[in-house]
Every structure is written in structure tokens, then in C-alpha cells.
Design an enzyme around this catalytic site. Structure first.
Site, PDB file in Angstrom:
ATOM      1  CG  HIS A 178      -7.229   7.035   2.570  1.00 31.00           C
ATOM      2  ND1 HIS A 178      -6.560   6.459   3.606  1.00 31.00           N
ATOM      3  CD2 HIS A 178      -6.674   6.416   1.643  1.00 31.00           C
ATOM      4  CE1 HIS A 178      -6.025   5.433   3.366  1.00 31.00           C
ATOM      5  NE2 HIS A 178      -5.851   5.318   2.124  1.00 31.00           N
ATOM      6  CB  ALA A 179      -9.924  11.839  -1.499  1.00 37.21           C
ATOM      7  NE  ARG A 236      -9.284   3.448   0.867  1.00 37.95           N
ATOM      8  CZ  ARG A 236      -8.879   3.273   2.256  1.00 37.95           C
ATOM      9  NH1 ARG A 236      -9.430   4.254   2.921  1.00 37.95           N
ATOM     10  NH2 ARG A 236      -7.878   2.655   2.315  1.00 37.95           N
ATOM     11  CG  ASN A 253      -1.662   4.357   4.164  1.00 34.54           C
ATOM     12  OD1 ASN A 253      -0.470   4.878   4.082  1.00 34.54           O
ATOM     13  ND2 ASN A 253      -2.315   3.965   5.356  1.00 34.54           N
ATOM     14  CG  HIS A 306      -4.731   7.920   7.736  1.00 30.22           C
ATOM     15  ND1 HIS A 306      -5.221   7.858   6.278  1.00 30.22           N
ATOM     16  CD2 HIS A 306      -3.505   8.229   7.912  1.00 30.22           C
ATOM     17  CE1 HIS A 306      -4.028   7.653   5.874  1.00 30.22           C
ATOM     18  NE2 HIS A 306      -3.055   8.062   6.457  1.00 30.22           N
ATOM     19  CB  SER A 307     -10.780  10.588   9.974  1.00 30.17           C
ATOM     20  OG  SER A 307     -11.560  10.770   8.725  1.00 30.17           O
ATOM     21  CE1 TYR A 358      -7.016  -1.086   7.829  1.00 30.26           C
ATOM     22  CE2 TYR A 358      -9.107  -0.926   8.972  1.00 30.26           C
ATOM     23  CZ  TYR A 358      -8.266  -0.189   8.031  1.00 30.26           C
ATOM     24  OH  TYR A 358      -8.428   0.827   7.759  1.00 30.26           O
ATOM     25  CD  GLU A 380      -7.377   5.613  10.956  1.00 32.73           C
ATOM     26  OE1 GLU A 380      -8.244   6.682  10.404  1.00 32.73           O
ATOM     27  OE2 GLU A 380      -6.645   5.119  10.011  1.00 32.73           O
TER      28      GLU A 380
END
Length: 427
Positions: A178-179, A236, A253, A306-307, A358, A380
Site C-alpha cells: 500500500h503506497a 493507497r 492486497n 504494512h501499517s 477485519y 501492521e
């Protein structure tokens, strides 16, 4: 020992930061408790200028779970007034988002001579770094182009490990799916730096790079990452065009073949969790998936960074059903976040993705697990919302240092499952 990279020709950075103005925008946190609250959030998502940060789309918002979202300056007062009318309390995480963007660059490091791993770097700098780091460390690192992005950028993989002349078990590590999650590529660069620094000395990481190979993709979503520096800091998705829609990009993703476009994904090209027109439609996803399939016989673990939210997740995300290896993965995650916590006291939640964060179909971790890569984890990284995707540079070092402990723990465990007491390969 680590060689210093003198990349003056690529490391000049405009401290003013990337394009994309958000003056007066706020980031709010709330926890809906009933259907009225949920309906208000849905209505806001359709009419106001909002961007969901956690979870990533209004479709994923449920009762009794916190929601973080950005609201445009022109809508902030109206949204806050509406929340007050329905009795839904909100916390203001950020008063002025533009200040947060500017303050990412809070570390006074050299931006023109030495490659500084405690600074954020744009795509051109990272691309040059991948070439230099491989050229300077030929006994440890090789660079491969595993594909090209929608806009024609190279997607690089760094093969990190002592040359032995025979195949070794490998761990695949990717960053930058994710950008806007800049701390993710920063970690992959940090990992490679640490592998070099520890190579040839008595250390746990040196043992790992002697016995294992690490297959590192510093930035998967190269187009989106470049765009987040030049046009929109909070971008994103990928940058592919969607026929019949003015909305650009797919969530990479949600584009893997893991219950593709099921729960937690969207068929709407304008959604931040758009699954794409078909499985592996994104060139970036196809490049990663093809490489892993072609090397599945040696890849024993898959780690994706990720974050934000400080969590260690494992399959499944596309269903609430537990994975066959749930108990082992849960124990491994618990111990990995315990190692991480030992350095600075940072607390991570852990567990199956669907129940810990989620539902999300089409993710790379579930896909890797279903392919047969048992040790599949999503990290994350920091933080829990104070900065969100805009983690300041001053937190790169502690974030990476503590995360290295978790990665080292997982890698050591993976290695132990493949060696017998005599140090011989058993599988």
C-alpha cells in the site's frame, strides 16, 4: 561489516515533503454502537470528503470497533455537529493534517551525502539504493527485476543470503503493497542494512543469512509509492486505469487469489478496497505471485509489512474459520510480538486477521498460506493512530529495531523446523 552508501546523486530530498495539500483536514476516531451510528457513517462517506484509515473502507465499519477517518476541512464542522446530535462521541486524532504531513520529516539527518536509513526515501532513491547495495555486497546480495508495474517501473527483489552453491530454505519479505504506508519500505531497507552489518560477525542474524535466504521486495506497489511522493501523500492503491470508470487503481492486497473479491473487498473501482477486474489483474501482484509460485519449493515463510495499528496477523483474513495450523501460528505470533515488546515496550495485538482486525478477501498472506507456505504473517507496524500513515522519521529507528526482533524470532523458528540436532536438513 556494513559499507556506507555514498549516493549523493540520489538522496537529495525536498524536506517540504510530497505534493498533496490537506490544510485543516482532521482525523477523527469514533466507535459506533448501533445501527443509527453506522447509518450516519455511511451517509457521511457518500456525501462528505472523507478517507477511511482504520478500517480502510466504510464497508468494513462495524459496531463496537474503532473507526479512524480523515474528513476534509470544509466538512469537519458539519460532521462533528452531526456526531454530537446522534450522541456518538469522537476523538480528534489530528487537528490539521497538513501539519502532520510536514512534520513527518522531523529528523535532521544528511539528505545529500550518505544514505540515511532513518529517513524516508522516494522511489528513485530506493531504486538507486537497490543497485548500489547489490554492487557493493556481491557475496551477500543479488538484485533481480521480477516484473514491471503498470506505468513501466521495475519491481526489484533483493536476494539476501550467503552464497553456498546449493539451494537453501528461504523467507519472502515484502514491503510497500500500500503506497501511503511509508514505514513499510523503510523497514525492508533497514532489514537489508542489518543483514550487511551483521554478515561475517558472531550474531543471530549472521547465522540466519548463512543458513537461509531472504527474498526482499522493498516496494511492491512502485507506481502508487511514487505517486504518494509526487501527487498525493495519502494514495493507497495501484495506478492502473479502470475501463468505464474515472477512478484509478486497485487495492493490491485484495487482488490475490484468496477468495478473491469476497468479504472485505469491493467490486466498485472507486472503493479503496477495490479487488480489481480479475485475479492478479495488477502487474505488481502478478509479479510477486509468479515469483513465489516459481520458488515455492524453497520458500518456507512469507512476511508482509504494512501499517498502521501494531498487530501481527496470520491466516485467515478471508474467513472466520481457523487455519489448520492455527495453534502453531498463534504461539509463534505471541512469541514474536513478545520479542518485539522487549525492546521498547511497544504492545502488539496478534491473532487471525479476520477476528483481530477485519475480514479481507484477496490478501497476499492468505494466498501464500493456501499455496503451502505455512508461516505466513502480516505485520501492521507503528503506531495506533496518533500519526497513522504519517509516522515521523524520528520513529523509523525504534520501529525497525523492535520489528527486527520479531522477524529474527520467526526466522529462527523456521530455521529450527528444518534442521535436525546435527545441523542437517530434514525436509
Amino acid at each position: 561489516m556494513e559499507r556506507l552508501l555514498f549516493l549523493g546523486f540520489v538522496t537529495a530530498v525536498a524536506v517540504s515533503g510530497p505534493v498533496g495539500r490537506y490544510p485543516g483536514d482532521k482525523v477523527l476516531r469514533l466507535k459506533p454502537e448501533n445501527e443509527q451510528h453506522l447509518q450516519f457513517i455511511r451517509d457521511v462517506s457518500r456525501s462528505a470528503e472523507v478517507d477511511f484509515w482504520q478500517p480502510h473502507s466504510v464497508e468494513l465499519v462495524t459496531t463496537n470497533r474503532s473507526v479512524d477517518f480523515r474528513v476534509g476541512a470544509g466538512w469537519a464542522s458539519e460532521v462533528q455537529s452531526g456526531l454530537k446530535k446522534i450522541g456518538l462521541k469522537c476523538e480528534i486524532l489530528t487537528e490539521n493534517l497538513q501539519n502532520l504531513i510536514k512534520n513527518q520529516f522531523d529528523r535532521k539527518g544528511s539528505r545529500s551525502i550518505r544514505y540515511d536509513y532513518e529517513l524516508y526515501h522516494n522511489w528513485d532513491q530506493i531504486e538507486s539504493w537497490t543497485a548500489a547495495i547489490a554492487d557493493e555486497n556481491p557475496n551477500l546480495i543479488s538484485r533481480f527485476e521480477i516484473g514491471r508495474s503498470y506505468e513501466g517501473r521495475s519491481i526489484y527483489l533483493l536476494w539476501v543470503g550467503k552464497r553456498t552453491g546449493s539451494p537453501k530454505p528461504a523467507i519472502f519479505l515484502d514491503c510497500g503493497i500500500h503506497a501511503r504506508e511509508w514505514i513499510s519500505p523503510a523497514f525492508c531497507q533497514w532489514f537489508v542494512k542489518e543483514a550487511i552489518r551483521n554478515f561475517g560477525i558472531s550474531s543471530a542474524l549472521n547465522t540466519l543469512v548463512n543458513e537461509l535466504d531472504f527474498l526482499v521486495v522493498p516496494v511492491v506497489n512502485v507506481d502508487g509509492y511514487a505517486y504518494s511522493w509526487t501527487k498525493d501523500r495519502l494514495w493507497r492503491k495501484t495506478r492502473s486505469r479502470n475501463p468505464g470508470s474515472d477512478c484509478v487503481g486497485t487495492d493490491p492486497n485484495r487482488n490475490f487469489n484468496a477468495k478473491w473479491c469476497g468479504n472485505g473487498a469491493s467490486r466498485d473501482p472507486c472503493s479503496p478496497i477495490y479487488c480489481g477486474p480479475y485475479v492478479e489483474s495488477e502487474k505488481e501482484v502478478k509479479a510477486v505471485a509468479d515469483f513465489i509460485r516459481n520458488h515455492s519449493s524453497i520458500i518456507k515463510a512469507y512476511l508482509t509489512m504494512h501499517s498502521y495499528s501494531q498487530k501481527c496477523l496470520f491466516p485467515y483474513l478471508y474467513t472466520y474459520s481457523l487455519a489448520f495450523d492455527h495453534d502453531e501460528l498463534n504461539d509463534l505470533a505471541r512469541n514474536a510480538v513478545g520479542a518485539l515488546h522487549s525492546l521498547y515496550g511497544t504492545r502488539y495485538a496478534f491473532g487471525p486477521g479476520s477476528s483481530t482486525i477485519y475480514l479481507a478477501a484477496g490478501g497476499s498472506d492468505d494466498w501464500a498460506y493456501d499455496l503451502g507456505i505455512k508461516y505466513s504473517f502480516t505485520f501492521e507496524l507503528r503506531d495506533t493512530g496518533r500519526y497513522g500513515f504519517l509516522l515521523p522519521e524520528s520513529q523509523i529507528k525504534p520501529t525497525c529495531e523492535e520489528t527486527m526482533l520479531a522477524i529474527n524470532y520467526i526466522a529462527t523458528y523456521v530455521l529450527s523446523t528444518w534442521l535436525n540436532p546435527m545441523g542437517e536438513w530434514t525436509k
